[in-house]
Design an enzyme around this catalytic site. Structure first.
Site, PDB file in Angstrom:
ATOM      1  N   CYS A 113      65.016  37.543  41.517  1.00  0.00           N
ATOM      2  CA  CYS A 113      64.605  36.125  42.702  1.00  0.00           C
ATOM      3  C   CYS A 113      65.370  35.015  42.371  1.00  0.00           C
ATOM      4  O   CYS A 113      65.610  34.588  41.214  1.00  0.00           O
ATOM      5  CB  CYS A 113      63.216  35.772  42.296  1.00  0.00           C
ATOM      6  SG  CYS A 113      62.941  34.654  43.481  1.00  0.00           S
ATOM      7  N   CYS A 156      60.250  28.479  40.735  1.00  0.00           N
ATOM      8  CA  CYS A 156      58.778  28.974  41.489  1.00  0.00           C
ATOM      9  C   CYS A 156      57.756  29.000  40.418  1.00  0.00           C
ATOM     10  O   CYS A 156      57.941  29.432  39.303  1.00  0.00           O
ATOM     11  CB  CYS A 156      59.076  30.349  42.131  1.00  0.00           C
ATOM     12  SG  CYS A 156      57.788  30.932  43.166  1.00  0.00           S
ATOM     13  N   CYS A 212      56.291  33.932  39.639  1.00  0.00           N
ATOM     14  CA  CYS A 212      56.487  35.125  38.630  1.00  0.00           C
ATOM     15  C   CYS A 212      57.261  34.597  37.341  1.00  0.00           C
ATOM     16  O   CYS A 212      58.476  34.191  37.182  1.00  0.00           O
ATOM     17  CB  CYS A 212      57.672  35.993  39.303  1.00  0.00           C
ATOM     18  SG  CYS A 212      56.940  36.832  40.708  1.00  0.00           S
ATOM     19  N   CYS A 228      61.051  36.135  49.026  1.00  0.00           N
ATOM     20  CA  CYS A 228      59.980  36.165  48.165  1.00  0.00           C
ATOM     21  C   CYS A 228      59.958  37.895  47.732  1.00  0.00           C
ATOM     22  O   CYS A 228      59.604  38.546  48.522  1.00  0.00           O
ATOM     23  CB  CYS A 228      58.679  35.868  48.322  1.00  0.00           C
ATOM     24  SG  CYS A 228      57.270  36.298  46.880  1.00  0.00           S
ATOM     25  N   GLN A 285      41.160  42.452  47.657  1.00  0.00           N
ATOM     26  CA  GLN A 285      41.937  42.429  46.357  1.00  0.00           C
ATOM     27  C   GLN A 285      43.404  42.413  46.907  1.00  0.00           C
ATOM     28  O   GLN A 285      43.726  43.120  47.815  1.00  0.00           O
ATOM     29  CB  GLN A 285      41.803  43.725  45.641  1.00  0.00           C
ATOM     30  CG  GLN A 285      40.668  43.952  44.807  1.00  0.00           C
ATOM     31  CD  GLN A 285      40.702  43.091  43.494  1.00  0.00           C
ATOM     32  OE1 GLN A 285      41.814  42.549  43.183  1.00  0.00           O
ATOM     33  NE2 GLN A 285      39.616  43.200  42.492  1.00  0.00           N
ATOM     34  N   TYR A 333      28.029  38.982  42.653  1.00  0.00           N
ATOM     35  CA  TYR A 333      29.416  38.509  42.887  1.00  0.00           C
ATOM     36  C   TYR A 333      30.191  39.687  43.792  1.00  0.00           C
ATOM     37  O   TYR A 333      31.456  40.006  43.629  1.00  0.00           O
ATOM     38  CB  TYR A 333      30.217  38.101  41.747  1.00  0.00           C
ATOM     39  CG  TYR A 333      29.597  37.152  40.921  1.00  0.00           C
ATOM     40  CD1 TYR A 333      29.468  35.694  40.903  1.00  0.00           C
ATOM     41  CD2 TYR A 333      28.811  37.745  39.586  1.00  0.00           C
ATOM     42  CE1 TYR A 333      28.927  34.950  40.120  1.00  0.00           C
ATOM     43  CE2 TYR A 333      28.430  36.989  38.592  1.00  0.00           C
ATOM     44  CZ  TYR A 333      28.323  35.239  39.026  1.00  0.00           C
ATOM     45  OH  TYR A 333      27.732  34.797  37.865  1.00  0.00           O
ATOM     46  N   GLU A 358      25.891  37.917  47.191  1.00  0.00           N
ATOM     47  CA  GLU A 358      27.365  36.803  47.172  1.00  0.00           C
ATOM     48  C   GLU A 358      26.671  35.775  47.788  1.00  0.00           C
ATOM     49  O   GLU A 358      26.054  35.577  48.647  1.00  0.00           O
ATOM     50  CB  GLU A 358      28.093  37.553  47.998  1.00  0.00           C
ATOM     51  CG  GLU A 358      29.314  36.829  48.411  1.00  0.00           C
ATOM     52  CD  GLU A 358      30.085  36.282  47.222  1.00  0.00           C
ATOM     53  OE1 GLU A 358      30.602  34.889  47.195  1.00  0.00           O
ATOM     54  OE2 GLU A 358      30.469  37.000  46.100  1.00  0.00           O
ATOM     55  N   ASP A 368      31.380  41.133  38.769  1.00  0.00           N
ATOM     56  CA  ASP A 368      32.873  40.727  38.961  1.00  0.00           C
ATOM     57  C   ASP A 368      32.966  39.185  39.355  1.00  0.00           C
ATOM     58  O   ASP A 368      33.419  38.934  40.545  1.00  0.00           O
ATOM     59  CB  ASP A 368      33.316  41.537  40.275  1.00  0.00           C
ATOM     60  CG  ASP A 368      34.917  41.547  40.605  1.00  0.00           C
ATOM     61  OD1 ASP A 368      35.337  40.854  39.595  1.00  0.00           O
ATOM     62  OD2 ASP A 368      35.226  42.070  41.270  1.00  0.00           O
ATOM     63  N   CYS A 405      38.827  38.885  35.666  1.00  0.00           N
ATOM     64  CA  CYS A 405      40.183  38.402  36.008  1.00  0.00           C
ATOM     65  C   CYS A 405      40.720  37.355  34.922  1.00  0.00           C
ATOM     66  O   CYS A 405      41.708  37.001  35.058  1.00  0.00           O
ATOM     67  CB  CYS A 405      40.414  38.019  37.292  1.00  0.00           C
ATOM     68  SG  CYS A 405      39.335  36.366  37.752  1.00  0.00           S
TER      69      CYS A 405
END
Length: 451
Positions: free
Chosen positions: A70, A76, A79, A159, A283, A312, A333, A381, A408
């Protein structure tokens, strides 16, 4: 005090992607540099317990350094690890999980599987958000945030995390706005019109949405915009306009208008189909989402007698996918739009043994009687912050045979896991799954059960 230039040996990578070195007994966090490299760095901030700096020259290169494809990589905010060999990215992500479980969770006996890598290293995202930004005399940029700067947007050329079709959409809008002189929103003074463009593109079904997010008000010539955009990018299947006049700088809308097409796209996960609206959560890596869910279901080994509580639950993907394998599923939720989408997706897939509850997870757990929470499996989650302390306290009190935790954020997972294990749960192993190659992010799944 002038900035110092020092020579350092890079030893590790931190959770935020920065390189780690030591100087005079203090930790130094560096922008740039890979473990094993000798670098010349400029120290620009000194704190009592650590220093911050930026690599100015690499004196000895790591054998694992690779060219970053990139052209925006140096500045940026996306990444941060694009210059690190992918196998080493996975090794450091596993180390991140290990460090969190050992140091934050005091969990020495948990087996950590090898990170399940992504099949696609580029062009894996099904959603990208790009920001408009006032720049210069009546000028503007349309692109992504510069690393470490929430209020500075660089002009995007390409990108590599999105398809070339998506890049073409961005370039078309850069040209169209320049030609038509549509005013761009100024985040400092809160005036102007164009705020964001969100591109969503499915991987299994070849559908493409463009969501234009603006300040309040209609486009002056919406039909002309749609005609030119469709002519330039015929792959587009729907165009949506969202109006957001709030000062909060987020790419969602309060008022939505469909300019072209059905106003949604549909993605396929395993054999199920999910309808995704402009403001729906889904996702971001469609293909790797299947890997994540497969790892979760392999841990669970669901049976036809299982009653599942999905906390969640978002737009219901996990619950809908597991529903055919179990007796009954209840999803909870807080976001009302997500619940509406979850019910729509359940109907779309003819799933009848699932119900969705709109409400706060903590309140739901607090107000329900113990017999109403007699599920054989609870799935959580949560967001990056992890479980709410009151929700975690209630879960520890319940006689839950099994609790599947999808995370996550290894740090908050380790914090919550420590409390669950102290309350009598056992966590034999976790499986890390790489959803976002070339970033420091890592997801994981772990199945807790009662000792």
């Amino acid at each position: 005090m002038t900035n110092r230039i020092v020579q350092l040996e890079v030893e590790d990578l931190a959770f935020d992607g920065k390189a780690v070195a030591h100087l005079d007994g203090k930790v130094v966090f560096l922008k740039g540099g890979l473990p094993g490299e000798t670098v010349r760095a400029e120290i620009f901030r000194s704190k009592p317990r650590y220093e911050e700096g930026v690599v100015r020259e690499i004196l000895t290169r790591s054998a694992h350094r690779v060219p970053a494809p990139c052209t925006h990589f140096d500045y940026c905010g996306g990444c941060t690890w694009q210059d690190l060999e992918y196998r080493q990215q996975l090794a450091f992500k596993k180390k991140q999980v290990n460090d969190c479980l050992r140091h934050l969770g005091a969990l020495e006996s948990v087996s950590i599987g090898d990170v399940v890598g992504s099949g696609e290293l580029f062009n894996y995202r099904n959603k990208m958000e790009f920001s408009f930004h006032v720049a210069g005399d009546n000028g503007f940029t349309l692109g992504l945030h510069r690393r470490g700067h929430f209020d500075d947007i660089f002009q995007l050329e390409q990108c590599h995390l999105q398809s070339e079709v998506s890049n073409h959409i961005v370039r078309f809008l850069q040209d169209y706005v320049r030609r038509t002189r549509i005013p761009v929103y100024d985040v400092k003074f809160h005036h102007g019109y164009l705020r964001f463009v969100v591109v969503r593109q499915t991987k299994r079904t070849d559908q493409l949405m463009v969501n234009l997010v603006t300040n309040y008000g209609q486009f002056s010539e919406p039909d002309e915009l749609v005609a030119q955009m469709r002519s330039a990018v015929p792959e587009i299947t729907t165009i949506v306009h969202n109006q957001n006049g709030q000062r909060s700088n987020i790419a969602t809308g309060e008022i939505e208008q469909i300019l072209f097409g059905p106003g949604y796209i549909e993605e396929q996960i395993f054999d199920s189909r999910f309808r995704i609206h402009a403001n729906s959560f889904f996702q971001t890596n469609s293909l790797q989402a299947e890997t994540l869910y497969r790892a979760a279901f392999d841990l669970i080994a669901p049976t036809p007698e299982d009653r599942v509580l999905d906390l969640y639950c978002g737009t219901g993907a996990i619950g809908i996918l597991i529903a055919p394998m179990v007796k009954q599923v209840t999803g909870v939720e807080l976001v009302e739009a997500a619940i509406i989408a979850a019910r729509e997706n359940a109907a779309l897939n003819d799933v009848e043994n699932i119900e969705f509850v709109h409400g706060d997870v903590t309140a739901f757990l607090r107000n329900a009687r113990a017999d109403e929470l007699a599920y054989s499996l609870i799935i959580v989650d949560p967001p990056r912050a992890g479980l709410h302390p009151k929700a975690l306290k209630r879960l520890k009190e319940l006689p839950i045979p099994r609790l599947l935790y999808i995370s996550c954020n290894p740090a908050t997972f380790a914090r919550d896991a420590r409390e669950l294990v102290a309350a009598g749960f056992v966590l034999p192993r976790v499986i890390p799954v790489d959803m976002f190659p070339h970033t420091m992010h890592i997801e994981l799944v772990g199945l807790f059960h009662r000792a």
